[in-house]
Structures are given as structure tokens and as C-alpha cells.
Design an enzyme around this catalytic site. Structure first.
Site, mmCIF file in Angstrom:
data_model
loop_
_atom_site.group_PDB
_atom_site.id
_atom_site.type_symbol
_atom_site.label_atom_id
_atom_site.label_comp_id
_atom_site.label_asym_id
_atom_site.label_seq_id
_atom_site.Cartn_x
_atom_site.Cartn_y
_atom_site.Cartn_z
ATOM 1 N N HIS A 1 67.676 10.629 39.901
ATOM 2 C CA HIS A 1 66.831 11.482 39.060
ATOM 3 C C HIS A 1 66.363 12.724 39.799
ATOM 4 O O HIS A 1 65.909 13.682 39.173
ATOM 5 C CB HIS A 1 65.632 10.694 38.522
ATOM 6 N N ASP B 1 69.985 4.542 40.266
ATOM 7 C CA ASP B 1 69.126 5.671 40.623
ATOM 8 C C ASP B 1 69.342 6.108 42.071
ATOM 9 O O ASP B 1 68.391 6.369 42.806
ATOM 10 C CB ASP B 1 67.656 5.329 40.387
ATOM 11 N N SER C 1 60.301 10.330 46.052
ATOM 12 C CA SER C 1 61.581 9.860 45.530
ATOM 13 C C SER C 1 62.712 10.145 46.508
ATOM 14 O O SER C 1 62.877 11.274 46.972
ATOM 15 C CB SER C 1 61.891 10.532 44.194
#
Length: 576
Positions: free
Chosen positions: A157, A188, A266
Site C-alpha cells: 500500500h 501487502d 509502514s
């Protein structure tokens, strides 16, 4: 509940929301009625019951002006010990007579910190509501880390719909252009590389460790919100189970930790106490009754992604068994299925018609074991000492195209099947990979394909409560009957004289054209373009029909395209 919230069907229960944690450094300038993606929302501070009185907090430093003040948590300088020793000496507070930690002490804990990089990405998302154009670009920052083979791992993402990706090493003032090698939406994870040899000088790749145990210490390293330099947070592994991956809309093995994971974390690595990577930070839980719950992609999922890429040169995905199953915990249900006292398993409810298992398995079969490992009545298998986990973990360890031995009980007989595993085929896909959405326009009627990004674009991030019940039912329960089946809808009608009376048709499924069933959008476009009959008749759901004169409709299409500045009546993928 806020006063402006409308009452939905039933009461919308409050539930924790897991969110991906990349940090948008420049907001998207979408139209006011366009919803923002969930991973762009900054964490919101909420007042909790039992919270002690607020103490005085210092203001943010001036170099944080790029972050919205209203969405940025305030910080105490006494708690901000920068990992590279750049925090001013006057801001360090001595606690109980102990000196503050030095950089040498931190380096001994995390020896691979130099391999952690900051990821800068410029995104240009498709506009699923107006599929012939794209939204305005925006920027985000996240974290990543260097592994062997001149490669960098980060979250999928973090680079979704990318137009440019750049990487910056710790302590460097240079941003290097990166190339995206693979994007794994389900897990992911994304893999990058840099062609410039200078980027790889003086950096040792991160080494991977084994799957940690509960209460093992973990250290999350990355570039989260609140500053520009590297950040280190520590905690322990508090839970390990199959969990829902927000970005991938799948369920895979995940680690829950109590270390702080914020926007920008992230893609950053989680190290164990030996300095080896045991996971990738990728999402956290946001709820008024929850504090410091973050999630990490564990090494088995990471290694599966890496080996998948190395085997085939591309990401092929995680396989699925292609079934829906039911627990067999009720004694009467087990006896009715002919199970003996020593037999355990789960009952097959439905099988995907497009899955390889459809040729072997049947509804009401009892799956007793997968690859020789027995399945309990609640669908779990032994995992480690004192732990159990959902048997889907066994399936996720396989690769696409591999075989698996499935033992079932059918009418009191035990059967074994050697089944070739494939990826899950959804009628309404969760992602549109590396291509713009498809569309077709005739006489102002815009036909497109329903997907999760389309539902999110039309109804916002709460589309599961806002979208029409019929679309949600198909999203949650319908199965594709063939590999090329799509859910085609009239998304909107571009008003013109020829479509008077049809203006209110919105997001309505198309079932047939001139009496012939519609399988997908290409099928519809081909039949309309080659139609020699006098009228075009579209059969919609709820027995609604649309009838247009063929020659008039095709002639009016050109004027409508010119009026709305649409370059083509169909997307490029339908022209080939």
C-alpha cells in the site's frame, strides 16, 4: 454517535478499525464528495475513560509544519531520544540519576538500523467513478529495508498506484530513484530495487530470524509521523493468529505487538533482540478502547513472497482452497454426517465453481485433514506448544500450482484427493492490478465493472454500510461461475436528449442485451458495437429495461463524448 450520522439498517456497531500506516505528506486534492482512502487518515486522539488529567505538552518543532497540526499528536521532549543522537542535550531529562542512552547502546540492540530506508512515493490513483480520467497525484512517505540481492522490501500500500518511487538512506541527503519489481497485494508486501551502485555502498542487508514466540521482545524501526529522522519503538509479541490484512482483503498469519506503530511506519522492519528481522510493520488498530496494538507481517509470509518472486520472476499470489466451510462442533450434526467418535473436521458449505477443487469436492463433504495434518471440529490445527491456528495457515504455506492432499469424509466413506491449488477468483475483485478501470459508453450510458475500489469510490470507506444491499450481497456471497465473469453495471447516465427518462439509473446491474445474457463488459461492448437490429435493449435488474434506437444511439454518442471531454467511448483494454 455524531448528530449528522444517518441511521442505517439496524444499528452500526462500533468496532475496531485496522488501518494501514503510510503517511501522506501532501494531501490529495480530490473533489469534496470523493472519499479519501482509509490509509490516508491520520491517527485520531480520543479521550478514554479513566485517563489521568492532561499534563502540559510542548509545541511541535517548526520542522514539522508539513504535517497537519490538527492531526499530529503532541510530544514530550523528555521522551524524544533521537536514534541518531541528534536530540539537543538540554531536552534530555535524567531519570533516577541514570544518564540517557547513547547511540552505541542503541546500535548494539539494532545492528541493522543502517539498512532501514525512507520511501517517498508519488501516487496517481484511477478515478473509478469517472474511469476515463485519474485523480490528482499526491505524495506519501513510509519505511523500507534492504535485503540481499540488491533489493528493498516495503508495504504494497506504500507504493500502490505509484508514478515515482524514491529511497533515502539513513544519514544521507540523496534520494535515489527506485524500480518496483513486484507488488503483492494479498500479503501487502512490495519489492524494489535501485540501479545506482552508490545506493548499495556501505550497507549490509537485513538478516531474517525465525518466527518469534509470545512475549519475545521486538523493536520496530522506521520513519513515522512526528519527525524526519529514524525512530525506534520497542514492545513484545502479544498475539499470533490468522488475521485480516486490510489492504489485501485476505487472511494470513500475523503478529500482534504492543509497540507503537504510527503513520509512516509502514514497511519498516521489526527486529528481535538478536538484531534479526522477524516482520514488517503494516497496520494498527484504531479504537477508543484500544491502545498500542500494532500488527506485523511475520517471516513465513515474507519468505513466501520472496521465494514466489524468485521462482517465477513475478508475484503469483497465495493459493486458496476455494471453499466455504462450517464448524462441526455440534454432536448431532456430526452424527448426522456419519462421523465416528474419533473423526474430526469441518463441513464444506460451498465450492467456488472456478476453483480446481470444484472437480473433486462436493458440498457436505467433511474435510478431515490437509496434507496429512488433522483438522479439528472448529477448523484449527496444532501450531506450536500450547497454540492452535486456523487450518488456512497450511494452505497459505503452499505456492500457486502446487498439489495438496485433502482427505474427506463423504457418505461415511473416507476419500483422498490430490488437488492442484490456485489463487482465489472473486466475482467482485478486491484490487485492480496495474491497469485503469474498464468502461464502455453508448448514448450517455456509462457501463463499468464493479470492484471494491469502485464501491469505495462511489460510497466512501464505509461502503459496507452505504452501498445498495444487492451489490453488498454479491460482494459478500456471490461466486463467479466462470473465470471471465464480471458484474457489469450502469454506473451513471450522462444526460442527453436521447436518454430522457433514464436519468435516474445509477449502479444498476445489466443482465442481458437484446435477450442474450451478459457475461462481462467486453461481451457487452462487442454485442452493442456489432448490433444490426433496429433497437438496443438492455435488461437491467428488477425487470427494468432500457430501449434505444440503434443508429440514433451510436450517432449521439460522439456528441456526448465531446460535451463531456471524454477521449474514447471505451477503455483501451476493450479495443484489443
Amino acid at each position: 454517535m455524531a448528530a449528522d450520522h444517518k441511521r442505517k439498517r439496524g444499528r452500526k456497531t462500533k468496532k475496531p478499525n485496522a488501518e494501514t500506516m503510510d503517511l501522506q505528506t501532501s494531501p490529495s486534492s480530490a473533489a469534496p464528495d470523493e472519499p479519501e482512502a482509509s490509509n490516508s487518515s491520520p491517527p485520531i486522539s480520543r479521550k478514554r475513560r479513566g485517563r489521568p488529567p492532561k499534563v502540559q505538552r510542548h509545541n511541535l518543532p517548526s520542522d514539522a509544519d508539513a504535517v497537519k497540526p490538527s492531526s499530529t499528536p503532541m510530544m514530550r521532549c523528555t521522551r524524544m531520544v533521537s536514534a541518531n543522537g541528534d536530540c539537543p542535550a538540554e531536552s534530555l531529562k535524567v531519570v533516577s540519576g541514570e544518564p540517557p542512552p547513547t547511540w552505541e547502546q542503541v546500535a548494539r540492540v539494532v545492528p541493522s538500523m543502517d539498512a532501514v530506508v525512507k520511501v517517498f512515493c508519488v501516487h496517481t490513483e484511477p478515478n473509478f467513478s469517472l474511469p476515463w480520467q485519474r485523480k490528482r497525484q499526491y505524495s506519501s512517505s513510509s519505511s523500507g529495508f534492504i535485503i540481499g540481492g540488491r533489493r528493498v522490501l516495503t508495504n504494497a500500500h506504500s507504493v500502490e498506484h505509484y508514478t515515482q518511487v524514491k529511497l533515502k538512506k539513513r544519514g544521507s541527503d540523496t534520494k535515489y530513484l527506485a524500480t518496483v519489481l513486484a507488488i503483492g497485494t494479498e500479503c501487502d508486501i512490495a519489492m524494489l530495487t535501485v540501479n545506482d551502485d552508490e545506493f548499495w555502498e556501505g550497507v549490509s542487508p537485513v538478516e531474517f530470524g525465525t518466527l518469534p514466540a509470545l512475549q519475545d521482545a521486538v523493536t520496530v524501526v522506521g520513519y513515522p509521523i512526528g519527525g524526519d529522522t529514524i525512530s525506534v519503538t520497542s514492545g513484545v509479541v502479544s498475539r499470533m493468529e490468522i488475521l485480516s490484512y486490510v489492504h489485501g482483503s485476505t487472511e494470513l498469519l500475523g503478529l500482534q505487538i504492543d509497540a507503537a506503530i504510527n503513520s509512516g511506519n509502514s514497511g519498516g522492519p521489526a527486529f528481535n533482540d538478536k538484531g534479526k528481522c522477524v516482520g514488517i510493520a503494516f497496520q494498527s488498530l484504531k479504537h477508543e478502547d484500544v491502545e498500542n496494538i500494532g500488527y506485523v507481517i511475520p517471516t513465513p509470509v515474507i519468505m513466501h513472497f520472496i521465494h514466489d518472486y524468485e521462482k517465477s520472476g513475478e508475484y503469483t499470489g497465495f493459493p486458496s482452497l476455494g471453499i466455504e466451510w462450517q464448524k462441526m462442533e455440534n454432536p448431532d450434526l456430526r452424527r448426522s454426517m456419519g462421523m465416528t467418535a474419533d473423526q474430526k473436521g469441518v463441513r464444506i458449505r460451498r465450492i467456488e465453481p472456478t476453483a480446481p477443487e470444484f472437480q473433486f469436492l462436493k458440498s457436505s463433504d467433511i474435510i478431515l485433514s490437509f496434507d496429512g495434518i488433522n483438522i479439528a471440529n472448529d477448523g484449527t490445527i496444532p501450531f506450536r506448544h500450547g497454540e492452535r491456528i486456523a487450518f488456512s495457515y497450511l494452505v497459505s504455506q503452499k505456492y500457486t500450482g502446487e498439489n495438496a492432499c485433502v482427505k474427506v469424509l463423504r457418505k461415511a466413506k473416507v476419500l483422498e484427493f490430490n488437488i492442484k491449488l490456485a489463487t482465489h477468483r472473486r466475482l467482485i475483485p478486491a484490487h485492480i492490478r496495474a491497469k485503469p478501470p474498464s468502461y464502455y459508453i453508448i448514448a450517455g450510458f456509462v457501463f463499468t465493472v464493479v470492484s471494491v475500489p469502485y464501491l469505495r469510490s462511489e460510497y466512501g470507506k464505509d461502503y459496507e454500510f452505504e452501498a445498495p444491499v444487492k451489490l453488498l450481497d454479491k460482494h459478500l456471497h456471490s461466486m463467479a461461475q466462470s473465470p471471465d465473469e464480471q458484474l457489469v453495471v450502469v454506473s451513471q447516465v450522462l444526460v442527453a436528449d436521447i436518454n430522457i427518462g433514464y436519468e435516474d439509473i445509477v449502479n444498476t446491474q445489466v443482465l442481458a442485451f437484446n435477450g442474450k445474457p451478459i457475461k462481462n463488459l467486453r461481451d457487452l461492448a462487442t454485442m452493442v458495437e456489432n448490433c444490426n437490429e433496429e433497437f438496443l435493449q438492455f435488461d437491467l435488474e428488477y425487470q427494468q429495461i432500457v430501449v434505444l434506437h440503434t443508429k440514433t444511439a451510436k450517432a449521439a454518442t460522439l456528441d456526448i463524448l465531446t460535451t463531456h471531454c471524454i477521449p474514447s467511448a471505451m477503455s483501451d483494454d476493450l479495443k484489443t
